[in-house]
Write an enzyme that holds these catalytic residues in place. Structure first.
Site, PDB file in Angstrom:
ATOM      1  CG  ASP A 310      -1.742   1.221   1.370  1.00 38.45           C
ATOM      2  OD1 ASP A 310      -2.357   1.616   0.365  1.00 38.45           O
ATOM      3  OD2 ASP A 310      -1.763   1.814   2.457  1.00 38.45           O
ATOM      4  CG  ASP A 505      -1.475   2.457   7.226  1.00 38.58           C
ATOM      5  OD1 ASP A 505      -2.057   2.450   6.113  1.00 38.58           O
ATOM      6  OD2 ASP A 505      -1.223   3.497   7.856  1.00 38.58           O
ATOM      7  CG  ASP A 509      -4.494  -1.039   3.239  1.00 40.58           C
ATOM      8  OD1 ASP A 509      -4.742  -0.892   2.036  1.00 40.58           O
ATOM      9  OD2 ASP A 509      -3.861  -0.210   3.913  1.00 40.58           O
TER      10      ASP A 509
END
Length: 637
Positions: A310, A505, A509
């Site tokens: 990410d 995080d 996600d």
């Protein structure tokens, strides 16, 4: 059976087996030979009885292990009058199980230390007095006193001017971290400085430390695929053992050879090495701030070859940082920051707070602003040191000071401009962006060196922003503008090429973390949902902890495999030698115990794994202490 009771039982059985063997040897030397056999048998029977109970319990659970071989060897030795061999097998088996229990306890010690540190009570401010209360009674918003040496019992923020915290038990960072007022404190950190006040933000059951404890408990109960594979192979090994023993007896007519074959196969390194090595790996990873939720994720982590990252909060810091300060007047760069940060103290907007933190990091002392008026989402106006100040978006500040067409700063994709006006005139711009974490290039290079062939970026941000941030990193692919379900689809697509690890995080996600073979959550600041969905939690907000985590997993798995191959190979050679009459039952039992001890000691090598980056990781990040300004604090001109 509790671990404590199990350890005591193993110790008691070892003591009885040793007593029976020694007593029999003494009687064999000084007394009638028959008494020696009785003493040896007396030492064997308790071990054999406990072993039979364990076998029955395992069979009820649908598990068939090599404990059956140990029971067969002791029983056969007693039946055919080889009582000394039976006593040696009983001693070696009880010693092996005790050594295995001790080894696993040693391997779990670093993780179990977390459990023993859980505070039971806390000191709470109430009506001008202090009272000691159970953790369950503490509610968000309450004020606690954390004395020197005490462990923070819940998550909260520093209410005092500053605090010095030792987070080594949580993160492996040896250097204490200094936190300023308002900064977050993780439960489980130890107060290494003067007493400070902590404003509670989460109940004890919802705090970071409680979550870590739950993860540790789950990790200790887990079983790796390699261990399950070992269970399946143990059935094959059992069949081979019985076949060799039967053949030796059948072709020679000597049952003692069958007994010798059985004792050489007791117990098997296959069931000892794997759990010891993997649990040792879990312990070492936890020491470096990488909490792996069990042996199964540890083994999967060792086989990863694709990484999906990410962007926001993972590859980047997740917080806007000042990348440049453009001066439009006589003020210096630090003075522009001084006035902007002083006024932004009155705002909770993330960009305003980032500006305040930047000033604190430079050691700039900020005055209290006055006459503050905030326009939500636009900016703030007020006075600092008696001077009129406006801070906010370029359009907002221009309108406030009556400038039709301000000279704006030229910025890259993904950056924002915060303008400052002083006494009705534009004084400067602060250019801010969510920047890459320091050392990202070295991190990606290190990951490729550990066997990760493919690295991708998956972000919900615009493509132009993602490309600007990741330029020069050498990523294999970039996927921008993704929704949470599209991230899941990307992970599932990549899994066709091999095991995939996803790092994120945020709440968005969590689905992708759950879909990946290994989900890694940034636990220090990450959302609770992502930490729950993940298989690995980085206890510090530093992506470079992936390197020791993966390296430890790979080396622990390699040690487990080495132990199994060497142990099984030596055991098979010993069984063949016994079948051909080259080993007596007593010699076979001694040989097998040498093999088992060697295998367990080899598995314990996983406790001494030192990752390549160990020195700099234990020292902690370079910016764990707030930086001090080299120059004087700016003052009003």
């Amino acid at each position: 059976m509790t671990p404590l009771f199990g350890d005591r039982l193993h110790l008691a059985l070892l003591g009885l087996a040793l007593l029976g063997l020694v007593a029999g040897l003494v009687l064999w030397l000084v007394g009638p030979p028959g008494l020696a056999g009785i003493a040896w048998t007396a030492g064997v029977v308790p071990v054999l009885a406990a072993l039979c109970v364990e076998i029955v319990r395992s069979l009820r659970q649908g598990e068939v292990g090599l404990d059956i071989v140990a029971a067969l060897s002791m029983s056969a030795a007693l039946v055919f009058g080889e009582t000394l061999a039976a006593a040696v097998v009983a001693l070696m088996y009880s010693g092996g199980t005790f050594l295995e229990s001790f080894a696993q306890g040693r391997a779990r010690r670093e993780m179990s230390d977390l459990l023993s540190r859980v505070p039971r009570t806390a000191t709470r401010h109430r009506n001008g007095a202090l009272d000691e209360v159970p953790l369950d009674e503490i509610a968000p918003g309450e004020l606690l006193l954390i004395r020197q040496g005490e462990v923070a019992p819940v998550d909260g923020t520093v209410e005092s001017a500053r605090a010095m915290l030792d987070q080594s038990a949580l993160t492996g960072e040896s250097m204490p971290v200094r936190l300023e007022q308002g900064q977050e404190v993780l439960s489980g950190a130890t107060n290494a400085g003067e007493a400070f006040d902590l404003r509670v933000t989460r109940r004890a059951a919802d705090s970071t430390y409680a979550g870590i404890v739950r993860l540790v408990e789950a990790a200790q109960k887990s079983k790796a695929p390699m261990a399950r594979l070992a269970d399946r192979y143990s059935l094959l090994f059992l069949a081979v053992t019985v076949a060799l023993a039967t053949a030796a007896w059948w072709f020679t007519g000597d049952p003692i050879r069958a007994v010798a074959v059985l004792v050489v196969a007791t117990p098997c390194p296959l069931i000892l090495a794997v759990p010891v090595a993997l649990v040792a790996g879990l312990s070492r990873a936890a020491h470096f701030g990488v909490l792996i939720k069990g042996a199964k994720p540890l083994e999967a982590l060792a086989r990863i070859n694709t990484l999906v990252l990410d962007k926001t909060g993972t590859l980047t810091g997740g917080r806007p940082q000042i990348v440049s300060i453009d001066r439009l007047g006589a003020l210096s760069g630090d003075e522009v920051l001084y006035f902007a940060a002083a006024l932004d103290q009155a705002s909770k907007h993330p960009i305003a707070q980032a500006i305040v933190e930047a000033a604190a990091a430079r050691g700039i002392t900020l005055p209290v602003p006055e006459n503050v008026v905030e326009t939500p989402g636009e900016g703030v106006a007020g006075s600092v040191d008696g001077r009129s100040v406006v801070v906010g978006g370029a359009g907002f500040v221009a309108a406030q000071v009556g400038v039709a067409d301000p000279d704006g700063a030229v910025v890259d994709e993904g950056a924002v401009v915060v303008s400052l006006a002083l006494d009705g005139k534009l004084a400067g711009h602060l250019v801010m962006a969510d920047t890459l974490r320091a050392g990202t290039t070295d991190l990606l290079s290190g990951l490729r060196g550990l066997g990760i062939d493919r690295i991708l970026l998956a972000t919900g941000d615009r493509r132009a922003v993602a490309e600007a941030v990741t330029e020069g990193l050498g990523l294999d692919a970039l996927r921008a503008g993704l929704t949470p379900d599209q991230k899941v689809l990307l992970v599932l697509t990549e899994r066709k090429n091999g095991p995939v690890m996803m790092v994120g995080d945020g709440v968005n996600d969590a689905p992708a973390l759950a879909a990946a073979d290994i989900g890694v959550a940034m636990g220090a600041r990450g959302a609770a949902a992502s930490a729950e969905a993940a298989d690995v939690v980085l206890l510090v907000d530093h992506l470079d902890r992936l390197l020791p985590g993966i390296e430890i997993a790979q080396r622990a798995r390699r040690i487990a495999l080495e132990s199994v191959v060497a142990g099984i190979g030596l055991s098979v050679l010993g069984m063949i030698a016994a079948a051909f009459g080259y080993l007596t039952p007593v010699q076979g039992a001694l040989l097998q115990e040498v093999i088992d001890v060697a295998v367990i000691l080899n598995a314990l090598r996983a406790l001494r794994i030192v990752p390549a980056q160990a020195d700099q990781l234990i020292a902690g990040p370079a910016d764990s202490e707030p930086r001090q300004s080299a120059g004087p604090t700016p003052t009003a001109a």
